[in-house]
Scaffold this motif. Structure first.
Motif, short mmCIF file in Angstrom:
data_model
loop_
_atom_site.label_atom_id
_atom_site.label_comp_id
_atom_site.label_asym_id
_atom_site.label_seq_id
_atom_site.Cartn_x
_atom_site.Cartn_y
_atom_site.Cartn_z
N TYR A 429 44.78 5.61 24.95
CA TYR A 429 44.13 6.99 24.62
C TYR A 429 44.76 8.16 24.49
O TYR A 429 44.28 9.18 24.58
CB TYR A 429 42.70 6.49 24.35
CG TYR A 429 42.46 6.43 25.84
CD1 TYR A 429 42.03 7.56 26.79
CD2 TYR A 429 42.32 5.26 26.84
CE1 TYR A 429 42.21 6.66 27.82
CE2 TYR A 429 42.30 4.94 27.88
CZ TYR A 429 42.07 5.80 29.07
OH TYR A 429 41.81 5.54 30.22
N ARG A 457 37.80 9.02 22.79
CA ARG A 457 37.17 7.18 22.67
C ARG A 457 35.74 7.50 21.84
O ARG A 457 35.01 8.31 22.86
CB ARG A 457 37.66 6.10 24.17
CG ARG A 457 38.77 5.54 24.25
CD ARG A 457 38.94 5.26 26.13
NE ARG A 457 38.73 5.81 26.58
CZ ARG A 457 37.71 5.34 28.16
NH1 ARG A 457 38.36 3.33 27.77
NH2 ARG A 457 37.84 5.79 28.87
N PHE A 547 38.75 8.90 18.07
CA PHE A 547 39.09 7.96 18.18
C PHE A 547 37.85 7.23 16.65
O PHE A 547 36.75 6.80 16.97
CB PHE A 547 39.39 7.09 19.43
CG PHE A 547 41.07 6.33 20.06
CD1 PHE A 547 42.04 6.28 18.85
CD2 PHE A 547 41.10 7.63 21.09
CE1 PHE A 547 43.36 6.10 19.77
CE2 PHE A 547 42.53 7.45 21.60
CZ PHE A 547 42.91 6.97 20.73
#
Length: 560
Positions: A429, A457, A547
């Motif tokens: 990430y 995230r 994400f």
């Protein structure tokens, strides 16, 4: 009796006798063809053997031929000798003047009778040098030879030797010419297999015994060797004829060379050592070849002119045939190691070794991306000797250490100065990525600057009520919270775009039902018919910064 002609010269029709004075007595001549006589004397030739040749203008038959040697060119000069014994146009014996006669040039009168009886007189005094007897010692080459019949790599010298004799007409004897006769020597040297001849010449004097010799090193085959007397002391006359020797061929060596560099891949300017061994075939067996001239070049041997193109190093092999020498590697080179070509060492054996010197490369036009699933993609150009090169995509959490390989490709072939590449792999990430090329035979190691990629995230929750509705048309309430990771930890994700999805029982596909944004608390909620047995869930429709995330599936069973 008629004498048969063997040369195009005067021919006698009757046998003559030698007389000290007076004319020769002959038999009656045969009939002569109609017309005035045309046969005349053109000149006289004194042979190296002392005999005198009378050269006539044609080959008409003669009935008599006589010469008279005069003491001088004066009209009243005394006759020293008269000769009428001839074989064709040449005296049968050397002309020997009375004892005490000095060496020199004496005029000769010629009297001859044609077949019709006409008598002709030719005065030597009236014809200058053409009418003279050369009454001197005549030097001539009695021998010319070599001390060997062939040469080879070990025995390359040839001794040309010979002997000069002199004929003394005063005594009729032959003996050594003595010292200071200058002999001119000529020969050709064959230095290659393609008729590359070199003309050579030299002059050498005889010693007191009339002998001469010359040491030569032809460097190949010695051919067309000849010798001729160039000059003589004043009391000698040089003969004009040459002596020849048989060719002296050069015997080539059958050899083989093995070599090995101390390294096969180095950086530019590095000194390496080439070692090896030379052997020659002797009596059917390979034996060490000491004293052989070894060369290493960056090109094939020149089998035509025996030059040594692009020489890098050279040496002479030791007694055991071994050799070694340093070479500075400046570029990738195919090393050719062989013996310096010559007639004795034709380039029929070589050993080849490649030393790679990689060159610098670079990466230009880099592009990076990471999608909402964490797939990292990069493209660019690898410049330099870029064909068939390995590239690795690497990841590091801090961009300084802990690099790990994610994926690998091998570039294709290019005729140009660069090759384009594309790589991808699932990353993290947040982290650093780079493309690296480990040093190869063609290109130096190359490390691209680290490039940071990250997305935020996210995570989602979901609640579905009721999970056992009464009918397909019964209403379901679907709600949940979307959070995102911030610098302070997980926080509510305001205005997240959430998609409600449904998968009917027995189906493999998900179908979106509704879409909505979260509120300031990150909460979303939907009201929807139950439709039937199936599974309900939601996922985040991402932007370029976040994400992807989705909820777990919730099963709903309809009662009726």
């Amino acid at each position: 009796m008629r004498i048969t002609r063997t040369r195009r010269r005067a021919v006698l029709c009757a046998t003559a006798v030698i007389m000290s004075t007076g004319l020769a007595i002959t038999v009656a001549p045969t009939a002569f063809a109609d017309g005035a006589p045309t046969t005349t004397v053109t000149h006289l030739v004194t042979g190296d053997d002392g005999r005198l040749e009378v050269d006539l203008s044609d080959s008409a038959p003669l009935t008599s031929l006589q010469i008279s040697v005069r003491s001088s060119t004066a009209d009243d000069a005394a006759t020293l000798l008269t000769v009428s014994d001839f074989s064709n146009d040449t005296t049968t014996a050397p002309v020997q003047l009375p004892a005490g006669t000095a060496y020199g040039s004496y005029p000769v009168d010629v009297d001859y009778t044609l077949a019709d009886g006409t008598t002709q007189h030719w005065s030597g005094a009236a014809h200058g040098t053409d009418g003279l007897l050369n009454y001197r010692k005549h030097a001539f080459l009695a021998a010319f030879t070599t001390d060997r019949t062939s040469t080879d790599f070990t025995h390359r010298d040839v001794v040309l030797s010979g002997h000069v004799d002199a004929f003394d007409p005063a005594t009729g004897t032959t003996g050594p010419a003595g010292a200071d006769t200058d002999v001119a020597l000529m020969w050709q040297e064959d230095h290659s297999p393609y008729d590359s001849y070199v003309q050579r010449h030299a002059e050498v004097d005889t010693d007191e015994n009339g002998d001469f010799q010359l040491l030569v090193t032809p460097g190949g085959g010695l051919e067309n060797g000849a010798a001729v007397i160039h000059t003589t002391p004043a009391d000698l006359t040089p003969a004009g004829t040459s002596q020849f020797i048989s060719n002296v061929p050069a015997n080539p060596v059958t050899y083989r060379v093995t070599s090995s560099p101390s390294a096969t891949q180095v950086h530019k300017g590095t000194r390496i050592t080439v070692r090896g061994k030379v052997e020659q075939l002797v009596g059917g067996k390979w034996k060490p070849f000491g004293g052989a001239p070894v060369v290493t070049t960056a090109a094939d041997p020149d089998s035509y002119q025996y030059t040594v193109p692009h020489q890098l190093a050279s040496t002479t092999s030791a007694a055991d045939g071994s050799f070694s020498y340093p070479i500075t590697a400046n570029m990738t080179t195919l090393l050719h190691t062989y013996l310096r070509p010559s007639t004795y060492l034709p380039p029929n054996s070589q050993d080849e070794d490649t030393v790679n010197v990689p060159t610098a490369g670079s990466i230009t036009l880099p592009a990076w991306s990471i999608d909402d699933e964490g797939l990292v993609k990069t493209t660019g150009r690898l410049n330099g000797n870029a064909s068939n090169q390995s590239l690795w995509l690497q990841y590091s959490p801090n961009g300084k250490s802990g690099w790990i390989n994610l994926s690998h490709i091998t570039t294709g072939y290019t005729y140009g100065k660069y090759v384009s590449y594309a790589m991808q792999a699932y990353g993290n990430y947040d982290g650093y990525y780079r493309v690296i090329h480990f040093e190869s035979a063609q290109m130096l190691g190359l490390v691209q600057p680290a490039h940071r990629l990250n997305r935020i995230r996210t995570q989602m929750s979901v609640t579905v009520t009721p999970t056992r509705p009464s009918y397909d048309t019964s209403k379901l309430s679907v709600s949940g919270v979307v959070t995102q990771m911030t610098s302070k930890g997980w926080a509510h994700y305001n205005h997240a775009y959430v998609v409600l999805v449904y998968k009917p029982k027995g189906d493999t596909e998900w179908y979106w039902v509704k879409k909505a944004y979260t509120n300031a608390a990150g909460r979303y909620s939907f009201s929807t018919p139950a439709y039937g047995d199936g599974t309900w869930g939601a996922y985040l429709q991402t932007d370029s910064k976040h994400f992807y995330s989705s909820t777990k599936g919730v099963n709903v069973d309809v009662i009726h």
